[in-house]
Design a protein around this motif. Structure first.
Motif, PDB file in Angstrom:
ATOM      1  N   GLU A  89      10.929  -3.710   2.033  1.00 43.50           N
ATOM      2  CA  GLU A  89       9.813  -3.104   2.339  1.00 43.50           C
ATOM      3  C   GLU A  89       9.351  -2.476   1.090  1.00 43.50           C
ATOM      4  O   GLU A  89       7.936  -2.027   1.231  1.00 43.50           O
ATOM      5  CB  GLU A  89      10.210  -1.865   3.357  1.00 43.50           C
ATOM      6  CG  GLU A  89      10.608  -2.584   4.867  1.00 43.50           C
ATOM      7  CD  GLU A  89       9.631  -3.527   5.181  1.00 43.50           C
ATOM      8  OE1 GLU A  89       8.211  -3.300   5.111  1.00 43.50           O
ATOM      9  OE2 GLU A  89       9.798  -4.596   5.896  1.00 43.50           O
ATOM     10  N   ALA A  90      10.275  -1.920   0.066  1.00 46.12           N
ATOM     11  CA  ALA A  90       9.923  -1.448  -1.084  1.00 46.12           C
ATOM     12  C   ALA A  90       8.856  -2.376  -2.047  1.00 46.12           C
ATOM     13  O   ALA A  90       7.861  -2.020  -2.513  1.00 46.12           O
ATOM     14  CB  ALA A  90      10.977  -0.974  -2.052  1.00 46.12           C
ATOM     15  N   SER A  91       9.302  -3.674  -1.733  1.00 38.71           N
ATOM     16  CA  SER A  91       8.568  -4.827  -2.635  1.00 38.71           C
ATOM     17  C   SER A  91       7.031  -4.985  -1.677  1.00 38.71           C
ATOM     18  O   SER A  91       5.985  -5.120  -2.645  1.00 38.71           O
ATOM     19  CB  SER A  91       9.280  -6.111  -2.373  1.00 38.71           C
ATOM     20  OG  SER A  91      10.354  -6.156  -3.209  1.00 38.71           O
ATOM     21  N   ARG A  92       7.117  -4.665  -0.600  1.00 40.52           N
ATOM     22  CA  ARG A  92       5.502  -4.891   0.252  1.00 40.52           C
ATOM     23  C   ARG A  92       4.840  -3.750  -0.135  1.00 40.52           C
ATOM     24  O   ARG A  92       3.603  -3.753  -0.257  1.00 40.52           O
ATOM     25  CB  ARG A  92       5.931  -5.064   1.703  1.00 40.52           C
ATOM     26  CG  ARG A  92       6.465  -6.483   2.241  1.00 40.52           C
ATOM     27  CD  ARG A  92       6.982  -6.414   3.350  1.00 40.52           C
ATOM     28  NE  ARG A  92       5.729  -6.070   4.463  1.00 40.52           N
ATOM     29  CZ  ARG A  92       5.028  -6.889   4.917  1.00 40.52           C
ATOM     30  NH1 ARG A  92       4.917  -7.946   4.581  1.00 40.52           N
ATOM     31  NH2 ARG A  92       3.995  -6.180   5.597  1.00 40.52           N
ATOM     32  N   ALA A  93       5.456  -2.408  -0.191  1.00 42.78           N
ATOM     33  CA  ALA A  93       4.615  -1.267  -0.538  1.00 42.78           C
ATOM     34  C   ALA A  93       4.216  -1.406  -1.826  1.00 42.78           C
ATOM     35  O   ALA A  93       3.132  -0.599  -2.192  1.00 42.78           O
ATOM     36  CB  ALA A  93       5.826  -0.087  -0.410  1.00 42.78           C
ATOM     37  N   ALA A  94       4.793  -2.096  -2.696  1.00 46.14           N
ATOM     38  CA  ALA A  94       4.325  -2.308  -4.273  1.00 46.14           C
ATOM     39  C   ALA A  94       3.361  -3.501  -4.362  1.00 46.14           C
ATOM     40  O   ALA A  94       2.852  -3.557  -5.514  1.00 46.14           O
ATOM     41  CB  ALA A  94       5.672  -2.298  -5.016  1.00 46.14           C
ATOM     42  N   GLY A  95       3.157  -3.925  -3.220  1.00 46.03           N
ATOM     43  CA  GLY A  95       2.090  -5.168  -3.264  1.00 46.03           C
ATOM     44  C   GLY A  95       2.563  -6.309  -3.664  1.00 46.03           C
ATOM     45  O   GLY A  95       1.744  -7.369  -3.958  1.00 46.03           O
ATOM     46  N   GLN A  96       3.878  -6.508  -3.677  1.00 45.99           N
ATOM     47  CA  GLN A  96       4.588  -7.693  -3.853  1.00 45.99           C
ATOM     48  C   GLN A  96       5.197  -8.506  -2.909  1.00 45.99           C
ATOM     49  O   GLN A  96       5.564  -7.827  -1.696  1.00 45.99           O
ATOM     50  CB  GLN A  96       5.538  -7.313  -5.010  1.00 45.99           C
ATOM     51  CG  GLN A  96       5.125  -6.832  -6.326  1.00 45.99           C
ATOM     52  CD  GLN A  96       6.178  -6.115  -7.123  1.00 45.99           C
ATOM     53  OE1 GLN A  96       7.456  -6.247  -6.549  1.00 45.99           O
ATOM     54  NE2 GLN A  96       5.833  -5.703  -8.248  1.00 45.99           N
ATOM     55  N   ARG A  97       5.146  -9.632  -2.924  1.00 50.44           N
ATOM     56  CA  ARG A  97       6.064 -10.568  -1.986  1.00 50.44           C
ATOM     57  C   ARG A  97       7.590 -10.559  -2.237  1.00 50.44           C
ATOM     58  O   ARG A  97       7.913 -10.834  -3.493  1.00 50.44           O
ATOM     59  CB  ARG A  97       5.539 -11.789  -1.901  1.00 50.44           C
ATOM     60  CG  ARG A  97       6.076 -12.725  -0.597  1.00 50.44           C
ATOM     61  CD  ARG A  97       5.296 -13.772  -0.131  1.00 50.44           C
ATOM     62  NE  ARG A  97       5.103 -14.776  -0.986  1.00 50.44           N
ATOM     63  CZ  ARG A  97       4.871 -16.013  -0.802  1.00 50.44           C
ATOM     64  NH1 ARG A  97       4.426 -16.333   0.448  1.00 50.44           N
ATOM     65  NH2 ARG A  97       4.897 -17.026  -1.565  1.00 50.44           N
ATOM     66  N   PRO A  98       8.397 -10.232  -1.308  1.00 53.70           N
ATOM     67  CA  PRO A  98      10.034  -9.845  -1.582  1.00 53.70           C
ATOM     68  C   PRO A  98      10.369 -11.377  -1.955  1.00 53.70           C
ATOM     69  O   PRO A  98       9.909 -12.494  -1.582  1.00 53.70           O
ATOM     70  CB  PRO A  98      10.135  -9.289  -0.322  1.00 53.70           C
ATOM     71  CG  PRO A  98       9.076  -8.499   0.263  1.00 53.70           C
ATOM     72  CD  PRO A  98       7.897  -9.689  -0.118  1.00 53.70           C
ATOM     73  N   SER A  99      11.542 -11.271  -2.621  1.00 53.38           N
ATOM     74  CA  SER A  99      12.230 -12.463  -3.025  1.00 53.38           C
ATOM     75  C   SER A  99      12.894 -13.087  -1.770  1.00 53.38           C
ATOM     76  O   SER A  99      13.191 -12.442  -0.927  1.00 53.38           O
ATOM     77  CB  SER A  99      13.539 -12.237  -4.216  1.00 53.38           C
ATOM     78  OG  SER A  99      14.427 -13.255  -4.293  1.00 53.38           O
TER      79      SER A  99
END
Length: 427
Positions: A188-198
């Motif tokens: 969820e942190a990655s998504r919030a940063a606009g990134q697709r999680p690993s």
């Protein structure tokens, strides 16, 4: 009296520390040269007067890149490193020796001494603990890796792979709940940063949950995975588990296969054969014809296949005979709720979603299966908001399917990149 020596800034250390990371990539800090202002802010650690000559020898040997001289100075001074600052600097130059010799064991030893001294500069604790934790992870010393990586996290480390290393250390220490919780938080942190999680954040917890036979939790993490990595292969992996769960429930199996079809996750001849057989038995000749023609168009089998050829011929003839009456029934008040749902199911099978929706709506309040299939018809008709609202009402044995349909209609088109290896599910 104390003499102060400047340490290497954390960013400079990141540039030279050789760490085998889980993603086989250097941390972000390793890509940048230390900035002048960072060097100016590098903290100083005191060294005792008696240990100062030894540190000067280490400085000179390091500056000259003379590993032998540095090793001799470290051996000579080890017994004299009694003060906390002395132990820190002895560890620091042990680290430098490891860097000169590309010896990760010496680097790890040096980091341990620096951290255990208790006087490491606060701004460096994140980097020191991260690299120490990384070395421990590579050595499969997961308890120590957890200790160091948790400390790095607490110190504010922003290393991209920290969550991944810590998560996998938890999982390898049988702390599955902690590992899964951290994975979800990192996702969820990655998504919030606009990134697709690993993908590792889904795959590794999934493997641990599968090994623990925690199927519901496994499906939770795999549902997040298809949300963020909606490739057909990922959908197939997830839905195959639901196929296994459906057992002898033919109606449920057919609904799972329909979602597999919608997500382009059907790839095997056997799946098409099972789908065709179930739809034939349920009395949906139009759907049988449609699924066989799809299999032929995707070159899964030939039109004159020994199994599919006869089915296509007989069901094709039946569909031609039934189609006029089916379309006529769509415009008549149904005889009863069972007939309404059957007609709507048949209409969806031939792509007449708009005609099926009113029939489902008429019986959905008293028929949970009709309510679920109303959502499917709305989704296939492109009515995403209405479908999401319908799926949100689903309870019972189709709840998981409803969640997955919701993910499917809300997901962006899949990226072309191939997914990482998925946990084995017997597919």
């Amino acid at each position: 009296m104390f003499t102060r020596f400047r340490q290497m800034p954390a960013t400079a250390m990141a540039a030279v520390l050789g760490c085998a990371l889980i993603a086989s990539a250097a941390p972000a800090a390793a890509k940048d040269k230390p900035k002048k202002e960072e060097t100016k802010k590098a903290a100083e650690v005191p060294v005792s007067k008696g240990f100062t000559p030894a540190v000067k020898k280490m400085i000179d040997a390091t500056a000259a890149k003379d590993a032998a001289a540095l090793q001799a100075a470290l051996a000579e001074s080890q017994a004299g490193a009694t003060e906390a600052g002395d132990r820190y600097w002895h560890g620091y130059y042990t680290l430098q020796l490891g860097l000169l010799n590309k010896d990760t064991a010496a680097q790890d030893k040096g980091l341990d001494a620096m951290l255990d001294s208790g006087v490491s500069p606060a701004e460096s604790l994140g980097a020191y603990n991260f690299y120490s934790g990384n070395f421990s992870y590579v050595a499969k010393n997961y308890p120590k890796a957890i200790q160091r990586l948790e400390a790095a996290q607490a110190a504010g480390s922003k290393e991209a792979s920290l969550s991944l290393l810590l998560m996998d250390s938890y999982l390898n220490s049988n702390q599955v709940d902690k590992g899964v919780a951290l994975a979800k938080s990192a996702i969820e942190a990655s998504r919030a940063a606009g990134q697709r999680p690993s993908e590792e954040l889904y795959v590794r917890p999934a493997k641990a949950l599968q090994a623990a036979k925690r199927t519901d939790d496994l499906l939770d993490i795999l549902t997040l995975r298809v949300r963020d990595w909606p490739q057909p292969a990922v959908w197939r992996n997830t839905l195959y588990i639901l196929l296994q769960q459906s057992g002898d429930n033919k109606d449920m199996t057919l609904d799972v296969l329909r979602l597999m079809r919608a997500t382009n996750a059907m790839t095997e001849r056997g799946e098409y054969l099972e789908y065709a057989a179930l739809a034939t038995e349920a009395g949906y000749p139009g759907e049988v014809v449609s699924i066989i023609e799809q299999g032929v168009s995707k070159s899964v089998f030939q039109k004159n296949d020994a199994k599919f050829g006869p089915i296509l011929e007989t069901q094709g003839e039946r569909f031609k005979a039934d189609r006029p009456g089916l379309l006529a029934d769509a415009n008549k008040p149904p005889a009863n709720p069972k007939a309404a749902r059957a007609t709507a199911d048949a209409l969806v099978g031939i792509g007449e979603y708009a005609k099926a929706i009113p029939l489902y709506e008429g019986v959905a309040a008293s028929d949970p299966v009709a309510l679920y299939r109303l959502g499917v018809a709305q989704a296939l008709a492109g009515q995403k908001d209405a479908a999401s609202a319908t799926f949100a009402k689903i309870t019972g044995d189709r709840t998981r399917l409803a969640k997955l349909w919701t993910v499917h209609i809300q997901s962006p088109p899949p990226a072309p990149a191939a997914p990482a290896a998925a946990p084995a599910t017997g597919s």
